[in-house]
Design an enzyme around this catalytic site. Sequence first.
Site, mmCIF file in Angstrom:
data_model
loop_
_atom_site.group_PDB
_atom_site.id
_atom_site.type_symbol
_atom_site.label_atom_id
_atom_site.label_comp_id
_atom_site.label_asym_id
_atom_site.label_seq_id
_atom_site.Cartn_x
_atom_site.Cartn_y
_atom_site.Cartn_z
ATOM 1 N N CYS A 50 0.795 -1.220 0.000
ATOM 2 C CA CYS A 50 0.000 0.000 0.000
ATOM 3 C C CYS A 50 0.829 1.272 0.000
ATOM 4 O O CYS A 50 0.282 2.350 0.109
ATOM 5 C CB CYS A 50 -0.877 -0.024 1.240
ATOM 6 S SG CYS A 50 0.050 -0.382 2.735
HETATM 7 C C1 LIG Z 1 0.835 -4.957 3.126
HETATM 8 S S1 LIG Z 1 1.916 -6.298 3.176
HETATM 9 C C2 LIG Z 1 0.804 -7.603 3.507
HETATM 10 C C3 LIG Z 1 0.682 -7.959 4.960
HETATM 11 C C4 LIG Z 1 -0.129 -9.196 5.237
HETATM 12 N N1 LIG Z 1 -1.432 -9.175 4.626
HETATM 13 C C5 LIG Z 1 -0.278 -9.435 6.742
HETATM 14 O O1 LIG Z 1 -1.384 -9.381 7.243
HETATM 15 O O2 LIG Z 1 0.728 -9.676 7.410
HETATM 16 C C6 LIG Z 1 2.284 -6.566 1.498
HETATM 17 C C7 LIG Z 1 3.274 -7.697 1.240
HETATM 18 O O3 LIG Z 1 3.376 -7.896 -0.176
HETATM 19 C C8 LIG Z 1 4.687 -8.355 -0.464
HETATM 20 N N2 LIG Z 1 4.963 -8.140 -1.895
HETATM 21 C C9 LIG Z 1 5.310 -6.959 -2.493
HETATM 22 N N3 LIG Z 1 5.464 -7.135 -3.808
HETATM 23 C C10 LIG Z 1 5.206 -8.442 -4.053
HETATM 24 C C11 LIG Z 1 5.223 -9.206 -5.235
HETATM 25 N N4 LIG Z 1 5.526 -8.652 -6.417
HETATM 26 N N5 LIG Z 1 4.923 -10.514 -5.151
HETATM 27 C C12 LIG Z 1 4.623 -11.085 -3.953
HETATM 28 N N6 LIG Z 1 4.597 -10.396 -2.784
HETATM 29 C C13 LIG Z 1 4.885 -9.088 -2.833
HETATM 30 C C14 LIG Z 1 5.552 -7.500 0.463
HETATM 31 O O4 LIG Z 1 6.809 -8.135 0.669
HETATM 32 C C15 LIG Z 1 4.684 -7.418 1.723
HETATM 33 O O5 LIG Z 1 5.062 -8.382 2.659
#
Ligand SMILES: C[S@@+](CC[C@H](N)C(=O)[O-])C[C@H]1O[C@@H](n2cnc3c(N)ncnc32)[C@H](O)[C@@H]1O
Length: 465
Positions: free
Chosen positions: A85
């Site tokens: 985000c």
């Molecule tokens: C907002 S966090 C999500 C947190 C999770 N929903 C929780 O409750 O703990 C977004 C996550 O997306 C991962 N992310 C970012 N880009 C990504 C990608 N291209 N593919 C997979 N994961 C990704 C980041 O590393 C991060 O851990």
Amino acid sequence: MRKLKVLDLFAGGGGFSTGFLQSKEDDLRFEIHRALEINDSACDTLRNHIGKERVIQGDITDKTVKSEVINSCKDVDVIIGGPPCQTFSLAGPARSGSKEMREKLKDDPRNTLYKHFFELVSSIKPSYVVFENVEGMLSKKAEDRNQLNAKQSQVIELVCDELECIGYTTRIEASLTERFQVVNAADFGVSQHRRRIIIIANRLGVDNPRLVSNVRKHRDVKKAIGKLPIRLPKITTNRLEILKNIDVILRNYEYCLEVFSRNLRELAERYFEGNENLLILSETVEADVQRIKQIKSDKINHLKEFLERYNSLVLDLGINDKDSSDKLTSHQSRDHNFRDIIIFILTKEGSNSSKFMNPLSDDYDKFLDKLYPYARNKHKDTYVKHSWNKPSNTILAHMEKDGLKFIHPDQPRTFTPYEAQLLQSFPKDYAFYGGRNAQYRQIGNAVPPLLGKVIGEAILKLEMM
Ligand SMILES: C[S@@+](CC[C@H](N)C(=O)[O-])C[C@H]1O[C@@H](n2cnc3c(N)ncnc32)[C@H](O)[C@@H]1O
């Protein structure tokens, strides 16, 4: 017992998954079938909690990774996820950064990651989908919006349209128009104000549950972290002579030393039970202060030596010890400089720097006003000291940077990762992998498990209808 299978996309350190695992209705539960995540430390955390065979480490935009997810998740019942985000956030550089930074963020590939989420939903077609994001997404406009009216051009509306197009109902019960909800985690028992957008969608063709607050009174910071053992930070002494506004400290040398030692005495009285070492620390520092405040020459070096003696004592007495017998490995303070320590102590509980610099505020403090080291023409709320008796502000991944917006209510330091974890409602024994910064990031990014649990239970109820 029947279990609905969950695919967690962008799973981070597993906040959302943890909440879903905690939900239950009669003999219906969830199991996390697979979790997709790109980051090493977050994947280590996930492997430890849900089992390594359930974690797919990779980039959601990568075709091979997508195929692996689709092939292993054909029969999942629920897809949950919160695409990153940063670019929508009300708190990040997308709002407050320079013009150049804001322009750059516009083209950030993270802006369109949610599209890959929907590609997977569209291939797997589970019965339920839960999409979570920051409130800032509400003001995000679609790029190509010539043909659209103001409401239609909101990204959040397009997300709902997209779900409808692939066969999901997004409508919320008892409403003709609402398709997403903005909830505050504090209304669901989390000791933290955290406003998030939630879309619940289903393929059963029924209205989706409305998340209604289940608490009468907000849970405060004291409930979450008030019983933890005290932690005192190490105070940095390198380059003390060029620390911004050190001259203000040196001109008020005796005052600052007394503020520091008086605070230790108060803490020793407050946290005395079971911690005699704190009393030893406070008495030793008090005697040291009485001695060095008499010395009028070479104050900077005397201050440095004084702080080094204090640091050795904190270490020897185990007052910031991550290996202490209580095994709270992530309950350890980061280091702070002496100027910030004085600011932390003198800022009133529940107040902040914009108040202590405002002559019209009850919290105005002339000395702190002089000591404030940052530019005053932009943000003045750099330092925020929390209250014991209110929920905390939103815990942010940004805490890894300096944490000045997360000052403990009575200890002169910022929140430890373990405190952030408890304020986010993670279980007490939940372990985050990676160094301190990686831990702050996983915790700050997470959906508070308690909120996840409430969403999970709403879906279980729908399934049982
Ligand atoms: C907002 S966090 C999500 C947190 C999770 N929903 C929780 O409750 O703990 C977004 C996550 O997306 C991962 N992310 C970012 N880009 C990504 C990608 N291209 N593919 C997979 N994961 C990704 C980041 O590393 C991060 O851990």
